[in-house]
Design an enzyme around this catalytic site. Structure first.
Site, PDB file in Angstrom:
ATOM      1  N   GLY A 104     -11.488 -12.620 -17.547  1.00 49.52           N
ATOM      2  CA  GLY A 104     -10.931 -13.797 -16.886  1.00 49.52           C
ATOM      3  C   GLY A 104     -10.274 -14.715 -17.887  1.00 49.52           C
ATOM      4  O   GLY A 104     -10.859 -15.011 -18.925  1.00 49.52           O
TER       5      GLY A 104
ATOM      6  N   TYR B 192     -10.258   0.399 -15.155  1.00 49.68           N
ATOM      7  CA  TYR B 192      -9.389  -0.585 -15.801  1.00 49.68           C
ATOM      8  C   TYR B 192     -10.121  -1.806 -16.342  1.00 49.68           C
ATOM      9  O   TYR B 192      -9.820  -2.284 -17.420  1.00 49.68           O
ATOM     10  CB  TYR B 192      -8.335  -1.071 -14.791  1.00 49.68           C
ATOM     11  CG  TYR B 192      -7.569  -2.289 -15.259  1.00 49.68           C
ATOM     12  CD1 TYR B 192      -6.592  -2.180 -16.254  1.00 49.68           C
ATOM     13  CD2 TYR B 192      -7.832  -3.563 -14.728  1.00 49.68           C
ATOM     14  CE1 TYR B 192      -5.900  -3.300 -16.704  1.00 49.68           C
ATOM     15  CE2 TYR B 192      -7.139  -4.686 -15.170  1.00 49.68           C
ATOM     16  CZ  TYR B 192      -6.175  -4.553 -16.154  1.00 49.68           C
ATOM     17  OH  TYR B 192      -5.501  -5.656 -16.598  1.00 49.68           O
TER      18      TYR B 192
ATOM     19  N   CYS C  58     -14.249 -11.926 -13.342  1.00 46.97           N
ATOM     20  CA  CYS C  58     -14.969 -12.998 -14.042  1.00 46.97           C
ATOM     21  C   CYS C  58     -16.001 -12.381 -14.984  1.00 46.97           C
ATOM     22  O   CYS C  58     -16.478 -11.275 -14.746  1.00 46.97           O
ATOM     23  CB  CYS C  58     -15.746 -13.971 -13.148  1.00 46.97           C
ATOM     24  SG  CYS C  58     -14.708 -14.917 -12.026  1.00 46.97           S
TER      25      CYS C  58
ATOM     26  N   ASN D 214     -20.167 -13.800 -10.872  1.00 44.12           N
ATOM     27  CA  ASN D 214     -19.089 -12.806 -10.875  1.00 44.12           C
ATOM     28  C   ASN D 214     -19.225 -11.969  -9.614  1.00 44.12           C
ATOM     29  O   ASN D 214     -20.296 -11.405  -9.367  1.00 44.12           O
ATOM     30  CB  ASN D 214     -19.206 -11.907 -12.126  1.00 44.12           C
ATOM     31  CG  ASN D 214     -18.283 -10.694 -12.088  1.00 44.12           C
ATOM     32  OD1 ASN D 214     -18.626  -9.641 -12.587  1.00 44.12           O
ATOM     33  ND2 ASN D 214     -17.118 -10.820 -11.490  1.00 44.12           N
ATOM     34  N   GLY D 215     -18.155 -11.898  -8.853  1.00 40.45           N
ATOM     35  CA  GLY D 215     -18.196 -11.096  -7.633  1.00 40.45           C
ATOM     36  C   GLY D 215     -17.433 -11.792  -6.525  1.00 40.45           C
ATOM     37  O   GLY D 215     -16.710 -12.764  -6.765  1.00 40.45           O
TER      38      GLY D 215
HETATM   39  P1  AMP Z   1       1.495  -2.634 -11.180  1.00 43.16           P
HETATM   40  O1  AMP Z   1       1.486  -1.212 -10.721  1.00 43.16           O
HETATM   41  O2  AMP Z   1       2.827  -3.141 -11.589  1.00 43.16           O
HETATM   42  O3  AMP Z   1       0.873  -3.549 -10.141  1.00 43.16           O
HETATM   43  O4  AMP Z   1       0.606  -2.731 -12.492  1.00 43.16           O
HETATM   44  C1  AMP Z   1      -0.443  -1.880 -12.708  1.00 43.16           C
HETATM   45  C2  AMP Z   1      -1.027  -2.111 -14.064  1.00 43.16           C
HETATM   46  O5  AMP Z   1      -1.650  -3.387 -14.130  1.00 43.16           O
HETATM   47  C3  AMP Z   1      -2.128  -1.094 -14.330  1.00 43.16           C
HETATM   48  O6  AMP Z   1      -1.614  -0.077 -15.146  1.00 43.16           O
HETATM   49  C4  AMP Z   1      -3.219  -1.852 -15.023  1.00 43.16           C
HETATM   50  O7  AMP Z   1      -3.135  -1.681 -16.423  1.00 43.16           O
HETATM   51  C5  AMP Z   1      -2.979  -3.272 -14.643  1.00 43.16           C
HETATM   52  N1  AMP Z   1      -3.907  -3.692 -13.573  1.00 43.16           N
HETATM   53  C6  AMP Z   1      -4.529  -2.934 -12.671  1.00 43.16           C
HETATM   54  N2  AMP Z   1      -5.286  -3.685 -11.829  1.00 43.16           N
HETATM   55  C7  AMP Z   1      -5.138  -4.954 -12.220  1.00 43.16           C
HETATM   56  C8  AMP Z   1      -5.665  -6.190 -11.763  1.00 43.16           C
HETATM   57  N3  AMP Z   1      -6.497  -6.237 -10.723  1.00 43.16           N
HETATM   58  N4  AMP Z   1      -5.288  -7.317 -12.414  1.00 43.16           N
HETATM   59  C9  AMP Z   1      -4.440  -7.270 -13.468  1.00 43.16           C
HETATM   60  N5  AMP Z   1      -3.918  -6.120 -13.948  1.00 43.16           N
HETATM   61  C10 AMP Z   1      -4.237  -4.969 -13.336  1.00 43.16           C
END
Ligand code: AMP
Length: 473
Positions: free
Chosen positions: A28, A244, A2, A102-103
């Site tokens: 978000g 990320y 968020c 957020n949290g």
């Molecule tokens: P996967 O291994 O298919 O679950 O996708 C991993 C990729 O999704 C990573 O390379 C990130 O770029 C992205 N990612 C990592 N954490 C999240 C998250 N919490 N929510 C959405 N995308 C994420």
């Protein structure tokens, strides 16, 4: 996750809040909302979808006032429902409270049960409503906002960066461990509190500083007051924000995220060098890492996967075939950059492993001979309880598999994850001041059934030291 923002500005706030939320959209995409206050009345609008879908200029013109808060939501606690969109607005006696958070609280169930057993009603399933109840309950007793935030910090367990507005006073506070980010900036005629410095940049403002863990900021006619409510033995900034979640152009607790990722890219080469024709990013999350790898290795950085920037999250994928197709619509390989080439493919993290496997499949179909996967985070082994939407242990590919097994699953020629030591060095914050729960399985707050190492927290009872800060124009 968020994104939150609060602004006080003599020139009106609704458009500024909109632009700030736009800059925080990556935090978000499920819902967006703004509440403003004009000295006597509250104006509000929120809805499901992206910031640009929820607001238009006539809505923004109707949101009057010189103080306001905004929120973009990514659900962690509370389902994807319209009633969970924030900010939440409450009237209590003569007071108007608006709040956004957020949290993630780890004791929300207990707190909720306690309130419900006292006959209190809830209209959403979010943690934010619980925080609002704690604040109003204490405000009712003492009428003092410091006491109310002090009570929050004593009883809320977990991560919380909060912005709120009580009768036109803008308030921001951050949990004593500083798990989620929150910073302060100066605009031409006002002040802004936001999750990331990019929201300040979007308004042409000046970044002032981070809100300290355990600190409360109050912004009113007099300017900005700072009160330290609690002091923890150490901090626990979320390491995944650097990996990320935060935008690469954000400055989080003193570190420019882009530089951190660039350094990690260089360290990935030092830890796992490999001869190759080119370094390729998984756009956009791997880009700064890939550039860092290329600079350090002198292997050319070549974009070989192009992202369709109009692919939104609303793309509905009912079947497996459609999901496969969706990846191809999202990322198109440039065949001539890949055919018979050895490629270093760089991304930020592997969570379930499905994205990496699909991307490597696309690159192999386009003729790539070798694909050496380099990842900017150590293996993600444990779930997050503190605000990042991570799957369960069963779904995390690295939770029970050795690296070579993961490599086989994603069909890479070789695989290397950055070491935690190199990651911490790149961030430049001592490891003891970072939350590494998703990497180590040890959390900075107590969570039932999990290993934890929570620091002592000193709650500064009745001895609040408040400072007035001024920043010129
Ligand atoms: P996967 O291994 O298919 O679950 O996708 C991993 C990729 O999704 C990573 O390379 C990130 O770029 C992205 N990612 C990592 N954490 C999240 C998250 N919490 N929510 C959405 N995308 C994420």
């Amino acid at each position: 996750m968020c994104g939150i923002v609060g602004i006080r500005d003599a020139g009106g706030v609704s458009f500024s809040l909109y632009y700030a939320l736009y800059a925080l959209q990556h935090r978000g995409q499920e819902s967006a909302g703004i509440s403003t206050f004009d000295g006597s009345r509250l104006y509000k609008h929120k809805g499901q979808g992206l910031v640009a879908d929820v607001f238009d200029s006539s809505i923004l013109e109707s949101l009057e006032g010189t103080v306001g808060i905004g929120h973009v939501r990514y659900p962690t606690t509370g389902a994807n429902r319209p009633e969970n969109a924030q900010p939440f607005n409450f009237a209590h006696r003569d007071h108007i409270l608006s709040i956004a958070h957020n949290g993630n609280l780890v004791n929300s169930r207990e707190l909720r049960e306690e309130y419900e057993s006292q006959g209190q009603l809830f209209c959403s399933t979010t943690d934010t409503e619980i925080i609002a109840k704690v604040i109003t309950e204490e405000m009712c007793k003492s009428g003092c906002i410091e006491d109310a935030v002090h009570r929050c910090m004593r009883i809320l367990k977990g991560s919380y960066s909060v912005v709120m507005m009580i009768d036109g006073v803008l308030i921001g506070f951050r949990d004593p461990l500083g798990i989620k980010p929150l910073c302060i900036g100066k605009t031409e005629q006002g002040l802004i509190i936001a999750s990331e410095s990019v929201a300040i940049d979007a308004l042409g403002g000046r970044f002032l500083r981070d809100v300290a863990p355990g600190e409360m900021i109050c912004i009113d006619d007099q300017g900005m007051r700072s009160t330290q409510i609690a002091v923890a033995q150490r901090r626990a900034h979320c390491i995944f924000e650097y990996i990320y979640f935060a935008r690469a152009d954000a400055i989080l607790d003193g570190a420019l995220v882009y530089d951190v990722r660039l350094k990690i890219g260089g360290k990935l080469f030092e830890e796992a060098p490999v001869p190759a024709d080119s370094v390729c990013t998984v756009p956009d999350s791997g880009t700064a890492y890939a550039i860092g790898y290329s600079e350090r290795s002198k292997i050319p950085y070549v974009e070989s996967l192009l992202k369709n920037r109009y692919m939104g999250r609303t793309f509905i994928m009912a079947t497996q075939t459609e999901r496969e197709l969706a990846v191809r619509i999202k990322l198109n390989p440039i065949k001539s950059h890949l055919d018979n080439k050895s490629i270093v493919l760089v991304d930020d993290s592997i969570v379930r492993g499905t994205t990496s496997r699909r991307i490597i499949g696309i690159m192999r179909d386009a003729g790539a001979r070798e694909i050496h996967m380099r990842i900017g985070s150590p293996p993600i082994k444990a779930p997050c309880y503190l605000g990042v939407d991570m799957p369960t242990r069963e779904e995390l590919i690295a939770s029970d598999k050795a690296m070579d097994e993961v490599r086989k699953r994603i069909t890479a020629t070789s695989l290397h994850h950055i070491s935690i030591e190199a990651l911490v060095e790149a961030i430049g914050i001592d490891r003891s001041n970072l939350c590494t729960g998703c990497l180590s399985g040890c959390y900075p707050v107590e969570i039932s059934g999990e290993e934890s190492s929570s620091p002592d927290i000193d709650y500064l009872d009745g001895t609040f030291q408040t400072r007035l800060e001024s920043f010129g124009s």
